[in-house]
Design a protein around this motif. Structure first.
Motif, PDB file in Angstrom:
ATOM      1  N   VAL A 147       0.844  -1.197   0.000  1.00 46.45           N
ATOM      2  CA  VAL A 147       0.000   0.000   0.000  1.00 46.45           C
ATOM      3  C   VAL A 147       0.882   1.252   0.000  1.00 46.45           C
ATOM      4  N   GLY A 148       1.903   1.251   0.861  1.00 44.25           N
ATOM      5  CA  GLY A 148       2.809   2.400   0.925  1.00 44.25           C
ATOM      6  C   GLY A 148       3.527   2.616  -0.388  1.00 44.25           C
ATOM      7  N   MET A 149       3.956   1.504  -1.009  1.00 43.56           N
ATOM      8  CA  MET A 149       4.692   1.628  -2.270  1.00 43.56           C
ATOM      9  C   MET A 149       3.800   2.209  -3.365  1.00 43.56           C
ATOM     10  N   ILE A 150       2.541   1.751  -3.413  1.00 43.09           N
ATOM     11  CA  ILE A 150       1.632   2.256  -4.445  1.00 43.09           C
ATOM     12  C   ILE A 150       1.369   3.743  -4.224  1.00 43.09           C
ATOM     13  N   LEU A 151       1.115   4.122  -2.962  1.00 44.90           N
ATOM     14  CA  LEU A 151       0.900   5.538  -2.649  1.00 44.90           C
ATOM     15  C   LEU A 151       2.124   6.381  -3.012  1.00 44.90           C
ATOM     16  N   GLY A 152       3.285   5.932  -2.527  1.00 47.86           N
ATOM     17  CA  GLY A 152       4.515   6.691  -2.750  1.00 47.86           C
ATOM     18  C   GLY A 152       4.846   6.801  -4.229  1.00 47.86           C
ATOM     19  N   SER A 153       4.686   5.686  -4.968  1.00 44.64           N
ATOM     20  CA  SER A 153       4.999   5.712  -6.392  1.00 44.64           C
ATOM     21  C   SER A 153       4.031   6.617  -7.132  1.00 44.64           C
ATOM     22  N   ALA A 154       2.739   6.590  -6.740  1.00 41.25           N
ATOM     23  CA  ALA A 154       1.754   7.448  -7.397  1.00 41.25           C
ATOM     24  C   ALA A 154       2.109   8.917  -7.172  1.00 41.25           C
ATOM     25  N   ILE A 155       2.438   9.264  -5.924  1.00 39.42           N
ATOM     26  CA  ILE A 155       2.815  10.655  -5.640  1.00 39.42           C
ATOM     27  C   ILE A 155       4.063  11.032  -6.440  1.00 39.42           C
ATOM     28  N   GLY A 156       5.057  10.124  -6.445  1.00 41.82           N
ATOM     29  CA  GLY A 156       6.284  10.396  -7.182  1.00 41.82           C
ATOM     30  C   GLY A 156       6.013  10.618  -8.659  1.00 41.82           C
ATOM     31  N   PHE A 157       5.100   9.825  -9.221  1.00 42.62           N
ATOM     32  CA  PHE A 157       4.783   9.962 -10.642  1.00 42.62           C
ATOM     33  C   PHE A 157       4.106  11.303 -10.911  1.00 42.62           C
ATOM     34  N   VAL A 158       3.166  11.672 -10.041  1.00 37.35           N
ATOM     35  CA  VAL A 158       2.491  12.968 -10.207  1.00 37.35           C
ATOM     36  C   VAL A 158       3.518  14.095 -10.141  1.00 37.35           C
TER      37      VAL A 158
ATOM     38  N   VAL B 244       6.876   7.728   2.066  1.00 34.30           N
ATOM     39  CA  VAL B 244       7.903   8.768   1.939  1.00 34.30           C
ATOM     40  C   VAL B 244       9.149   8.229   1.239  1.00 34.30           C
ATOM     41  N   VAL B 245       9.582   7.004   1.594  1.00 38.19           N
ATOM     42  CA  VAL B 245      10.851   6.535   1.028  1.00 38.19           C
ATOM     43  C   VAL B 245      10.727   6.048  -0.411  1.00 38.19           C
ATOM     44  N   THR B 246       9.499   5.835  -0.913  1.00 36.77           N
ATOM     45  CA  THR B 246       9.394   5.357  -2.288  1.00 36.77           C
ATOM     46  C   THR B 246       9.092   6.474  -3.283  1.00 36.77           C
ATOM     47  N   MET B 247       8.846   7.693  -2.787  1.00 37.74           N
ATOM     48  CA  MET B 247       8.496   8.769  -3.703  1.00 37.74           C
ATOM     49  C   MET B 247       9.630   9.150  -4.645  1.00 37.74           C
ATOM     50  N   ALA B 248      10.824   9.312  -4.070  1.00 38.45           N
ATOM     51  CA  ALA B 248      11.912   9.928  -4.827  1.00 38.45           C
ATOM     52  C   ALA B 248      12.317   9.092  -6.045  1.00 38.45           C
ATOM     53  N   ALA B 249      12.481   7.769  -5.853  1.00 34.55           N
ATOM     54  CA  ALA B 249      12.956   6.936  -6.960  1.00 34.55           C
ATOM     55  C   ALA B 249      11.997   7.015  -8.142  1.00 34.55           C
ATOM     56  N   MET B 250      10.670   6.994  -7.841  1.00 32.98           N
ATOM     57  CA  MET B 250       9.691   7.072  -8.922  1.00 32.98           C
ATOM     58  C   MET B 250       9.737   8.444  -9.580  1.00 32.98           C
TER      59      MET B 250
ATOM     60  N   PRO C  20       9.435   2.242 -19.254  1.00 32.92           N
ATOM     61  CA  PRO C  20      10.577   1.478 -18.728  1.00 32.92           C
ATOM     62  C   PRO C  20      11.123   2.075 -17.438  1.00 32.92           C
ATOM     63  N   GLY C  21      11.208   3.413 -17.378  1.00 33.65           N
ATOM     64  CA  GLY C  21      11.689   4.072 -16.164  1.00 33.65           C
ATOM     65  C   GLY C  21      10.774   3.811 -14.983  1.00 33.65           C
ATOM     66  N   VAL C  22       9.448   3.786 -15.257  1.00 31.12           N
ATOM     67  CA  VAL C  22       8.480   3.516 -14.195  1.00 31.12           C
ATOM     68  C   VAL C  22       8.723   2.120 -13.610  1.00 31.12           C
ATOM     69  N   PHE C  23       8.978   1.157 -14.473  1.00 35.20           N
ATOM     70  CA  PHE C  23       9.213  -0.197 -13.962  1.00 35.20           C
ATOM     71  C   PHE C  23      10.539  -0.307 -13.232  1.00 35.20           C
ATOM     72  N   THR C  24      11.558   0.402 -13.724  1.00 32.67           N
ATOM     73  CA  THR C  24      12.825   0.437 -12.989  1.00 32.67           C
ATOM     74  C   THR C  24      12.573   0.947 -11.573  1.00 32.67           C
ATOM     75  N   ALA C  25      11.800   2.031 -11.478  1.00 33.21           N
ATOM     76  CA  ALA C  25      11.509   2.624 -10.166  1.00 33.21           C
ATOM     77  C   ALA C  25      10.720   1.641  -9.302  1.00 33.21           C
ATOM     78  N   LEU C  26       9.751   0.930  -9.906  1.00 33.27           N
ATOM     79  CA  LEU C  26       8.963  -0.025  -9.120  1.00 33.27           C
ATOM     80  C   LEU C  26       9.855  -1.144  -8.581  1.00 33.27           C
ATOM     81  N   LYS C  27      10.831  -1.574  -9.394  1.00 38.45           N
ATOM     82  CA  LYS C  27      11.720  -2.648  -8.926  1.00 38.45           C
ATOM     83  C   LYS C  27      12.612  -2.171  -7.784  1.00 38.45           C
ATOM     84  N   ILE C  28      13.076  -0.909  -7.879  1.00 38.40           N
ATOM     85  CA  ILE C  28      13.850  -0.346  -6.763  1.00 38.40           C
ATOM     86  C   ILE C  28      12.950  -0.226  -5.539  1.00 38.40           C
ATOM     87  N   ASN C  29      11.711   0.268  -5.783  1.00 36.65           N
ATOM     88  CA  ASN C  29      10.817   0.584  -4.673  1.00 36.65           C
ATOM     89  C   ASN C  29      10.327  -0.639  -3.916  1.00 36.65           C
ATOM     90  N   ILE C  30      10.161  -1.769  -4.597  1.00 35.88           N
ATOM     91  CA  ILE C  30       9.612  -2.928  -3.879  1.00 35.88           C
ATOM     92  C   ILE C  30      10.604  -3.399  -2.812  1.00 35.88           C
TER      93      ILE C  30
END
Lengths: 268, 261
Positions: A68-79, A130-136, A176-186
């Motif tokens: 849940v945190g990863m999805i939230l953080g990645s969504a915020i990072g993407f926005v 918070v920790v997954t926002m930046a990479a995305m 591709p960058g989004v998936f790279t970020a998701l792999k780092i973030n998980i």
């Protein structure tokens, strides 16, 4: 074929030898450890089997918080990346500031989140977000903006509107960058969830299990929990890698032959 | 362009600081939250606490930071040596590479309490865990650098009948340095985090201990000052690596590849 076989047999053999040396107590002799300090693999496996239902329950708590945190953080990072693309002058500076979030230690974040949220689950989700926002944000921004030469000019010559450029050029280019970020973030998310459980008021989760078992001097249980955490981490990573393969089938990065051919030939 | 980016960054930092102040005020005055001072104290009061306790904070931070640095250097050295060995020997690469890949997927920091329990010495475990966590990104990135050396350059040196030491001194090692730094940039904040984590698991000194004692003692000013100090330590470690890269690899464009993790 033999090459492939060697690629499997060498690491497998090494792993088995490592476990055997551990099981036979040679590490204990070498490092001067008593058996209760460092449990042998068979003991860890026995504990794992005995505590499996409870451990799986704890694993579910940690993984759901991490996801849940990863999805939230990645969504915020993407926005953030999209907004930064829309306002290039101010957006890029903001992105650099966001990337400073990367450097904030997880261990300092979790007590803050303890103040903000009442339950362990909310606190965990807060830390992971918070920790997954930046990479995305960084990876998506790179994909949205590192376009192939002249593609933007081509779109402009078609008099394409902003949304068209975004959905037909920038977004596919960013995948591709989004998936790279998701792999780092998980991986980051699992680490953050476990570490935040060390300091949270929660009474479940892998991190709590590790800490509690070590406090009670049940080393084998601690190792069993670490094993489960590692297996869960590898599994989640592979799930994302699998989705990546399905979604990015069309992309050159999924096809080693194309990558080889597209490599620029240097002249002179 | 360069000065422009710095200017924009500065404006952002000022804006965030103002947003923090405003948020703290909103919490304390707007919502009358009785916990406001612990949830989000005023930035200026955190900064003044940091100045008033600069000595003790600096002492605690330097203990943690020094151990993190030793562990970081140790882990980076071992990681680099392994990458060299893997690039020289196909067998070593075969054995170690799968484990290198898997290790990037598992929550390594979860091991910290177990290692701390095993070693039972706070300095040794700070160094060990910082080294352990630095080792993987450095080894993986450096190996990636060795693998991406242009085949033509390698073949040219081979055609000169250059020995292995020459090939490494003239081609492979210089080529791998930017990749090494990519790994170091990922690892530096992680090693600080690892060191602080060991602090909090039951050490006697260090910034993490200060943070935890302040938390349990209800001393929210010191708590927030410690949190900001540890965040600054993480940023500082990243900046040190960045500056070292600028000095050692001046031809590399660092702006484009920072903070990949």
């Amino acid at each position: 074929m033999t090459e492939k076989l060697k690629n499997i047999l060498w690491p497998l053999g090494f792993g088995v030898a490592f476990l055997a040396v551990w099981q036979l107590g040679w590490f204990h002799a070498l490092l001067n450890l008593a058996p209760f300090q460092l449990p042998v693999p068979s003991e860890i496996v026995d504990t794992l089997v005995a505590k499996f239902p409870k451990a799986m329950n704890d694993c579910g708590v940690t993984v759901s918080g991490a996801l849940v945190g990863m999805i939230l953080g990645s969504a915020i990072g993407f926005v953030v990346a999209v907004v930064a693309t829309m306002f290039p002058k101010w957006g890029y500076g903001g992105l650099i500031v966001i990337s400073a979030l990367n450097a904030i230690p997880i261990v300092a974040l979790s007590p803050i989140m303890n103040r903000w949220f009442a339950t362990g689950m909310e606190q965990k989700i807060g830390v992971v977000t918070v920790v997954t926002m930046a990479a995305m944000a960084i990876n998506a921004y790179r994909g949205l903006n590192d376009l192939r030469p002249f593609s933007l000019d081509l779109m402009k010559s078609y008099a394409a509107k902003g949304p068209t450029v975004f959905f037909h050029l920038r977004l596919p280019n960013a995948l591709p960058g989004v998936f790279t970020a998701l792999k780092i973030n998980i991986t980051t998310a699992m680490i953050a969830a476990i570490v935040s459980e060390y300091f949270a008021a929660s009474t479940s989760g892998l991190g709590f299990g590790i800490k509690d078992n070590l406090r009670k001097a049940e080393m084998a249980s601690g190792w069993a929990y670490i094993t489960i955490a590692s297996v869960a981490g590898v599994f989640l990573f592979l799930v994302i890698a699998f989705i990546e393969r399905r979604v990015l089938k069309w992309h050159a990065s999924q096809n080693p032959e194309v990558v080889e051919k597209r490599r620029p030939v240097k002249v002179g | 362009m360069k000065t422009n980016v710095w200017g924009v960054g500065l404006v952002w930092i000022v804006a965030l600081a103002l947003a923090w102040e405003w948020g703290a005020q909103l919490l304390a005055v707007g919502f009358h939250d009785p916990m406001a001072a612990s949830k989000l104290p005023y930035l200026h009061s955190v900064v003044s606490t940091m100045f008033n306790n600069a000595d003790s904070l600096f002492e605690a931070a330097s203990v943690t930071f020094t151990q993190a640095t030793i562990g970081f250097a140790l882990g980076a050295a071992i990681g680099y040596v392994l990458a060299v060995l893997m690039s020289v020997s196909r067998t070593i690469e075969r054995i170690a590479f799968p484990y290198l890949i898997i290790s990037q997927m598992i929550p390594v920091l979860g091991l910290a309490p177990i290692i701390f329990n095993l070693v039972r010495d706070m300095n040794a475990s700070r160094i060990l865990i910082a080294a352990y966590i630095t080792f993987f990104p450095v080894a993986a990135n450096t190996l990636g650098g060795f693998r991406s050396v242009d085949r033509e350059k390698r073949q040219l040196l081979d055609s000169y009948a250059a020995g292995l030491p020459t090939v490494y001194a003239k081609l492979m090692i210089p080529f791998s340095v930017p990749h090494l730094f990519a790994g170091l940039k990922i690892a530096a904040p992680l090693s600080v985090t690892a060191s602080i984590l060991v602090d909090m698991l039951g050490s006697k000194n260090g910034i993490g201990v200060k943070l935890l004692y302040a938390l349990y003692g209800g001393n929210m000013d010191i708590f927030w000052a410690s949190v900001v100090t540890s965040a600054l330590m993480g940023v500082l470690s990243f900046l040190i690596v960045l500056v070292a890269e600028k000095i050692l690899v001046p031809w590399q464009d660092t702006a484009n590849q920072g903070g990949a993790r």
